[in-house]
Scaffold this motif. Structure first.
Motif, PDB file in Angstrom:
ATOM      1  N   ASP A 291      14.656  50.474 101.044  1.00  0.00           N
ATOM      2  CA  ASP A 291      15.660  50.796 100.026  1.00  0.00           C
ATOM      3  C   ASP A 291      15.746  49.702  98.959  1.00  0.00           C
ATOM      4  OD1 ASP A 291      16.263  53.173 101.255  1.00  0.00           O
ATOM      5  OD2 ASP A 291      17.936  52.353 102.419  1.00  0.00           O
ATOM      6  N   ALA A 292      15.740  48.447  99.405  1.00  0.00           N
ATOM      7  CA  ALA A 292      15.810  47.324  98.460  1.00  0.00           C
ATOM      8  C   ALA A 292      14.563  47.279  97.584  1.00  0.00           C
ATOM      9  CB  ALA A 292      15.974  46.002  99.217  1.00  0.00           C
ATOM     10  N   LEU A 293      13.400  47.530  98.189  1.00  0.00           N
ATOM     11  CA  LEU A 293      12.145  47.528  97.437  1.00  0.00           C
ATOM     12  C   LEU A 293      12.135  48.639  96.399  1.00  0.00           C
ATOM     13  CD1 LEU A 293       9.288  46.384  97.035  1.00  0.00           C
ATOM     14  CD2 LEU A 293       8.490  47.978  98.809  1.00  0.00           C
ATOM     15  N   ARG A 294      12.575  49.838  96.796  1.00  0.00           N
ATOM     16  CA  ARG A 294      12.614  50.970  95.877  1.00  0.00           C
ATOM     17  C   ARG A 294      13.514  50.672  94.678  1.00  0.00           C
ATOM     18  NH1 ARG A 294      14.190  54.471  99.220  1.00  0.00           N
ATOM     19  NH2 ARG A 294      12.153  55.318  99.776  1.00  0.00           N
ATOM     20  N   VAL A 297      11.816  47.906  92.423  1.00  0.00           N
ATOM     21  CA  VAL A 297      10.683  48.434  91.663  1.00  0.00           C
ATOM     22  C   VAL A 297      11.166  49.319  90.520  1.00  0.00           C
ATOM     23  CG1 VAL A 297       8.670  49.963  91.768  1.00  0.00           C
ATOM     24  CG2 VAL A 297       9.042  48.264  93.557  1.00  0.00           C
ATOM     25  N   ARG A 298      12.119  50.198  90.814  1.00  0.00           N
ATOM     26  CA  ARG A 298      12.640  51.105  89.780  1.00  0.00           C
ATOM     27  C   ARG A 298      13.268  50.318  88.638  1.00  0.00           C
ATOM     28  NH1 ARG A 298      16.546  53.767  92.581  1.00  0.00           N
ATOM     29  NH2 ARG A 298      14.968  55.166  93.448  1.00  0.00           N
ATOM     30  N   ASN A 299      14.118  49.341  88.972  1.00  0.00           N
ATOM     31  CA  ASN A 299      14.784  48.558  87.933  1.00  0.00           C
ATOM     32  C   ASN A 299      13.778  47.765  87.102  1.00  0.00           C
ATOM     33  OD1 ASN A 299      17.243  49.495  88.824  1.00  0.00           O
ATOM     34  ND2 ASN A 299      17.746  47.660  90.004  1.00  0.00           N
ATOM     35  N   THR A 300      12.805  47.167  87.786  1.00  0.00           N
ATOM     36  CA  THR A 300      11.802  46.370  87.084  1.00  0.00           C
ATOM     37  C   THR A 300      10.940  47.246  86.188  1.00  0.00           C
ATOM     38  OG1 THR A 300      11.720  44.819  88.944  1.00  0.00           O
ATOM     39  CG2 THR A 300       9.905  44.730  87.364  1.00  0.00           C
ATOM     40  N   PHE A 301      10.540  48.405  86.714  1.00  0.00           N
ATOM     41  CA  PHE A 301       9.655  49.305  85.978  1.00  0.00           C
ATOM     42  C   PHE A 301      10.271  49.713  84.644  1.00  0.00           C
ATOM     43  CE2 PHE A 301       7.823  53.615  85.260  1.00  0.00           C
ATOM     44  CZ  PHE A 301       6.493  53.250  85.193  1.00  0.00           C
ATOM     45  N   TYR A 302      11.556  50.013  84.652  1.00  0.00           N
ATOM     46  CA  TYR A 302      12.204  50.436  83.418  1.00  0.00           C
ATOM     47  C   TYR A 302      12.729  49.257  82.600  1.00  0.00           C
ATOM     48  CZ  TYR A 302      11.757  55.177  85.121  1.00  0.00           C
ATOM     49  OH  TYR A 302      11.230  56.372  85.564  1.00  0.00           O
ATOM     50  N   LEU A 303      12.945  48.113  83.251  1.00  0.00           N
ATOM     51  CA  LEU A 303      13.426  46.936  82.531  1.00  0.00           C
ATOM     52  C   LEU A 303      12.362  46.369  81.599  1.00  0.00           C
ATOM     53  CD1 LEU A 303      15.755  44.885  82.193  1.00  0.00           C
ATOM     54  CD2 LEU A 303      14.704  43.550  84.041  1.00  0.00           C
ATOM     55  N   PHE A 347       0.070  50.792  78.110  1.00  0.00           N
ATOM     56  CA  PHE A 347      -0.085  51.561  79.349  1.00  0.00           C
ATOM     57  C   PHE A 347      -0.474  50.643  80.512  1.00  0.00           C
ATOM     58  CE2 PHE A 347      -1.337  55.252  76.415  1.00  0.00           C
ATOM     59  CZ  PHE A 347      -0.037  55.753  76.411  1.00  0.00           C
ATOM     60  N   ARG A 348      -1.425  49.731  80.248  1.00  0.00           N
ATOM     61  CA  ARG A 348      -1.926  48.852  81.320  1.00  0.00           C
ATOM     62  C   ARG A 348      -0.840  47.904  81.809  1.00  0.00           C
ATOM     63  NH1 ARG A 348      -3.777  43.827  80.806  1.00  0.00           N
ATOM     64  NH2 ARG A 348      -4.012  44.071  78.562  1.00  0.00           N
ATOM     65  N   MET A 349      -0.136  47.270  80.883  1.00  0.00           N
ATOM     66  CA  MET A 349       0.856  46.265  81.254  1.00  0.00           C
ATOM     67  C   MET A 349       2.060  46.903  81.932  1.00  0.00           C
ATOM     68  SD  MET A 349       0.377  44.028  77.764  1.00  0.00           S
ATOM     69  CE  MET A 349       1.475  42.655  78.079  1.00  0.00           C
ATOM     70  N   TRP A 350       2.426  48.122  81.502  1.00  0.00           N
ATOM     71  CA  TRP A 350       3.548  48.806  82.150  1.00  0.00           C
ATOM     72  C   TRP A 350       3.163  49.240  83.566  1.00  0.00           C
ATOM     73  CZ3 TRP A 350       6.095  54.124  80.680  1.00  0.00           C
ATOM     74  CH2 TRP A 350       7.421  54.142  81.157  1.00  0.00           C
ATOM     75  N   SER A 351       1.901  49.588  83.757  1.00  0.00           N
ATOM     76  CA  SER A 351       1.452  50.056  85.077  1.00  0.00           C
ATOM     77  C   SER A 351       1.288  48.919  86.081  1.00  0.00           C
ATOM     78  CB  SER A 351       0.129  50.815  84.955  1.00  0.00           C
ATOM     79  OG  SER A 351      -0.938  49.939  84.613  1.00  0.00           O
ATOM     80  N   ILE A 352       1.251  47.667  85.599  1.00  0.00           N
ATOM     81  CA  ILE A 352       1.027  46.528  86.496  1.00  0.00           C
ATOM     82  C   ILE A 352       2.107  46.442  87.572  1.00  0.00           C
ATOM     83  CG2 ILE A 352       1.161  43.986  86.567  1.00  0.00           C
ATOM     84  CD1 ILE A 352      -0.613  43.927  84.111  1.00  0.00           C
ATOM     85  N   VAL A 353       3.338  46.821  87.231  1.00  0.00           N
ATOM     86  CA  VAL A 353       4.418  46.799  88.227  1.00  0.00           C
ATOM     87  C   VAL A 353       4.051  47.674  89.415  1.00  0.00           C
ATOM     88  CG1 VAL A 353       6.832  47.354  88.667  1.00  0.00           C
ATOM     89  CG2 VAL A 353       6.173  46.328  86.483  1.00  0.00           C
TER      90      VAL A 353
END
Length: 419
Positions: A291-294, A297-303, A347-353
């Motif tokens: 749950d913490a990982l999800r 990841v979600r917050n970082t991906f959109y941040l 695209f590449r840098m956003w996908s790195i997360v």
């Protein structure tokens, strides 16, 4: 929030230290040794990277995951620590054996004017220094794993500014071969500095006899395989594409495209370094907390999304100035290549997360298959798009390649990024 700001500050400082020292040491080599010095220093760096890339991009990535939690006195911590040491040394020695076996190719530029005894002395000092640099990278990875970013920055500063100081204070009085060994020697001494830091922070396991089960090596070997696949696919693909383009365009046209690629590499290095220091260690620490990982990841991906958009737009509007700063007036005509290059970088840098998530969860087959498929897709797209689009077809192919990468990553990890 305060902890994140402090971590961001130390991450930014670490990247800044490396960037400033890199520019400065290249400038010093240019002043004291001229173009020959720059060429040989770059060749020396490439030689060292052959030895350190797989241990640092493989074993050490695993080390960050497995040592992110737990006490240094625990049996598990000790097993992974010493397994990491053994694998790092083995990888370094394997790379050195390849270099020495093909010394005529790898070392000719350094030892051509030496006598036989001097060649062996230079080779021994280079080998010993390379192993210590490799081990220092592992110790720095442990500092990252335990989120000791301040001490990581201090170790980085010792390594980079120490090398810079060595070139400055010798002021060209040493031969090129000698100063390169001095620079390597200073970087090797950083191992003892970082070792003292980890001892002070009680992150070194006690020196006790310990049995390391095969499962430990198997865990870390997965990361070595992923690093090897990334290095092989990226290096071979880049070499093939460059050769393919040179065969269809002249060196000047190819040079324009390569200049834009170099600009891309400069800002991408900063981004990946920050992600590597801030995001990956925290993912590793949460790998067993679904749950913490999800949520992380979600917050970082959109941040990172708005920051990426703003940063790449700034580069786009300043592209002419950037080309003049890094190169000269002859390269300004390459600014039209930035359109799709920057889109592909987005695209590449956003996908790195999300690709970091693949690594931290050790999905080895997926990662290797991903690297191979991405390389084949890029080669195919370039071969198809180069004729109708000309030189810009390479950047279009790059953008499409990473658009597919991002889309597949989002599809595979939709549960981590959906609201």
């Amino acid at each position: 929030m305060l902890r994140l700001l402090k971590s961001s500050f130390w991450s930014f400082l670490s990247v800044l230290v490396r960037a400033v020292s890199s520019i400065a040491i290249n400038k010093l080599f240019a002043i004291y040794y001229g173009p020959n010095g720059i060429t040989l220093y770059a060749h020396f760096q490439n030689l060292l990277s052959i030895i350190t890339t797989v241990p640092d991009g493989g074993t050490n990535i695993g080390i960050i995951k497995f040592l992110a939690n737990g006490r240094a006195i625990s049996g598990n911590y000790r097993r992974y620590f010493w397994a990491g040491v053994i694998l790092n040394v083995c990888c370094a020695l394997a790379a050195l054996s390849i270099i020495f076996s093909f010394s005529g190719y790898y070392l000719e530029a350094f030892v051509d004017s030496f006598g036989s005894s001097e060649v062996w002395l230079w080779a021994i000092l280079f080998g010993a220094g390379s192993v210590l640099v490799t081990l220092n990278l592992m110790l720095m990875a442990i500092a990252l794993a335990r989120r000791e970013l301040k001490w990581h920055v201090l170790s980085t500063t010792f390594t980079t500014f120490g090398a810079m100081a060595a070139v400055y204070y010798t002021q060209g009085r040493l031969s090129l071969n000698q100063i390169l060994l001095v620079v390597l020697g200073v970087q090797s001494l950083a191992f003892f500095f970082t070792l003292a830091i980890l001892y002070f922070k009680k992150l070194l396991p006690p020196l006790k006899k310990i049995n390391i089960p095969k499962s430990i090596y198997k865990d870390l070997w997965k990361y070595i395989l992923m690093a090897l696949s990334a290095v092989v696919c990226l290096k071979l693909t880049d070499f093939y594409i460059r050769d393919f383009v040179i065969a269809r365009f002249d060196l000047y046209q190819t040079g324009l495209w390569q200049a834009v690629v170099k600009v891309s590499e400069n800002y991408s290095t900063v981004y990946t370094a920050v992600i590597g220091m801030l995001v990956y260690p925290r993912m590793a620490a949460m790998v067993n907390q679904e749950d913490a990982l999800r949520k992380f990841v979600r917050n970082t991906f959109y941040l990172v999304l708005p920051g990426l958009i703003v940063a790449l737009l700034v580069i786009y509007f300043l592209r002419e100035w950037v080309l003049l700063l890094l190169f000269n007036q002859d390269f300004v005509v390459a600014e039209y290549l930035f359109d799709y290059q920057l889109l592909g970088d987005f695209f590449r840098m956003w996908s790195i997360v999300l690709t970091n998530l693949i690594v931290v969860r050790a999905h080895v087959k997926l990662y290797i298959g991903w690297q191979i498929a991405s390389a084949l897709l890029y080669i195919t797209l370039v071969s198809v798009l180069l004729e109708p689009f000309g030189l810009e077809g390479i950047t279009v192919a790059n953008a499409l390649r990473y658009a597919v990468t991002l889309a597949l990553a989002m599809l595979y990890y939709h549960k981590y990024i959906r609201p």
